[in-house]
Design an enzyme around this catalytic site. Sequence first.
Site, mmCIF file in Angstrom:
data_model
loop_
_atom_site.group_PDB
_atom_site.id
_atom_site.type_symbol
_atom_site.label_atom_id
_atom_site.label_comp_id
_atom_site.label_asym_id
_atom_site.label_seq_id
_atom_site.Cartn_x
_atom_site.Cartn_y
_atom_site.Cartn_z
ATOM 1 N N LYS A 193 39.126 35.376 45.027
ATOM 2 C CA LYS A 193 39.774 34.731 43.877
ATOM 3 C C LYS A 193 38.895 34.871 42.622
ATOM 4 C CE LYS A 193 43.402 32.989 45.986
ATOM 5 N NZ LYS A 193 44.085 34.066 46.745
HETATM 6 C C1 LIG Z 1 49.162 31.611 45.490
HETATM 7 C C2 LIG Z 1 48.251 31.132 46.581
HETATM 8 N N1 LIG Z 1 48.436 29.897 47.083
HETATM 9 C C3 LIG Z 1 47.644 29.404 48.048
HETATM 10 C C4 LIG Z 1 46.604 30.154 48.568
HETATM 11 C C5 LIG Z 1 45.814 29.577 49.697
HETATM 12 O O1 LIG Z 1 44.446 29.499 49.459
HETATM 13 P P1 LIG Z 1 43.408 29.571 50.665
HETATM 14 O O2 LIG Z 1 43.377 30.955 51.167
HETATM 15 O O3 LIG Z 1 42.117 29.154 50.027
HETATM 16 O O4 LIG Z 1 43.834 28.603 51.703
HETATM 17 C C6 LIG Z 1 46.366 31.445 48.057
HETATM 18 C C7 LIG Z 1 45.259 32.296 48.490
HETATM 19 O O5 LIG Z 1 44.972 32.697 49.536
HETATM 20 C C8 LIG Z 1 47.223 31.950 47.051
HETATM 21 O O6 LIG Z 1 47.053 33.169 46.547
#
Ligand SMILES: Cc1ncc(COP(=O)(O)O)c(C=O)c1O
Length: 382
Positions: A193
């Site tokens: 990210k």
């Molecule tokens: C749009 C979006 N929402 C939620 C997430 C979930 O984040 P995480 O992978 O940290 O659980 C991500 C990334 O993976 C994402 O790109």
Amino acid sequence: MSSNADLTPIPLVDLQTQSRQIKADVLRRMGEVIDAARYILGQEVQEFEALFADYCGTDHCIGVANGTEAIHLALRALDIGPGDEVITAGNSFAATGFAIAHTGASPVFVDIDPVDFNIDVTQIENAITEKTKAIIPVHLFGQPARMKEIREIADRHHLRIIEDSAQGHGAEINGHRCGAFGDIGCFSFYPGKNLGAFGDGGATTTNDPELAEKLRLLRNYGQKQKNRHDLLAFNSRLDTIQACVLLSKMQHIEQWTEQRKTVAKWYREELADADLVLPQERGDVRHVYHLFVIRTPHRNELAESLAAKKIATGIHYPNPLSTATPLSDSPTVPMGLPVCRQIAEEILSLPMYPEMNREQVARVGAGVREFLAQKSQTVAMA
Ligand SMILES: Cc1ncc(COP(=O)(O)O)c(C=O)c1O
């Protein structure tokens, strides 16, 4: 002519170059944590939370285990659960839909605007029923969703707003940052990210002190003090070791975001005359280019042609969220999400990271142009 075998690969995201810049500072911070053995909710977590709240322009930030948990706990904090419906965008990572489903509520997927790839605000009211409790706009690829329109709809129907800002660190509308528009903002610090940890991490942001308090309880077994559990809650804390990484990276986030914007500008120069659709940036926003996503009906062939030139690409995402098996019973508005379906066939994410240099962007640009020129020749000859 140089052979492709000689070319250095261009990855979709390069984490190593960035990590080298901050490694010494991160190791120093981690050393202090290890010496003091303050692994769980140590002072670095609070330091990061204060810094990130300030960055987003919110009163509170609560660090959690990952972005999925940020959304899940945000829904729980708003007492959303079985029998409720939550509206979100049809093109997002699975986590957005899964977090809703985990509470027992039903996700309702709304189609996206083909111009900015975000939830189509003209369709949201068609998805509202008496069960609807909240809207989760996703600031996809780093461009904020249309929050003014979403706020008006939410106010008209007494709905809560949770922002999925997993791809929107530092993104703005009229100078206001994502994470501060809704009742709760949700961030992911997954390594790739714009602000990424060295593992999983996430955060929620809010201006509401009661929600902040509830989110703190929800992430830590409902404990305000040790062994007093006021709420049926979770273990979903941001690790102190990850907070060390995030504190280091916060010193660079603005510079890195500006570099992403420069890379996007170079792509626009390289591809100005190319027969494809470039990302369209709305006039009132700061797009933070988590991804640089182009559109072409020849997507698969273009991706293959770039791969042969050692240029990596991605597809975000290859299928509308409503087609994921665990979510396949969810309502879609309009039925079948026609725009999501079409763009899923055409979108291609080009390499994008702050450390990309002009030559790398030029090589990607030349690769795309060369493919399109060959394509138009084949079409002309047919
Ligand atoms: C749009 C979006 N929402 C939620 C997430 C979930 O984040 P995480 O992978 O940290 O659980 C991500 C990334 O993976 C994402 O790109």
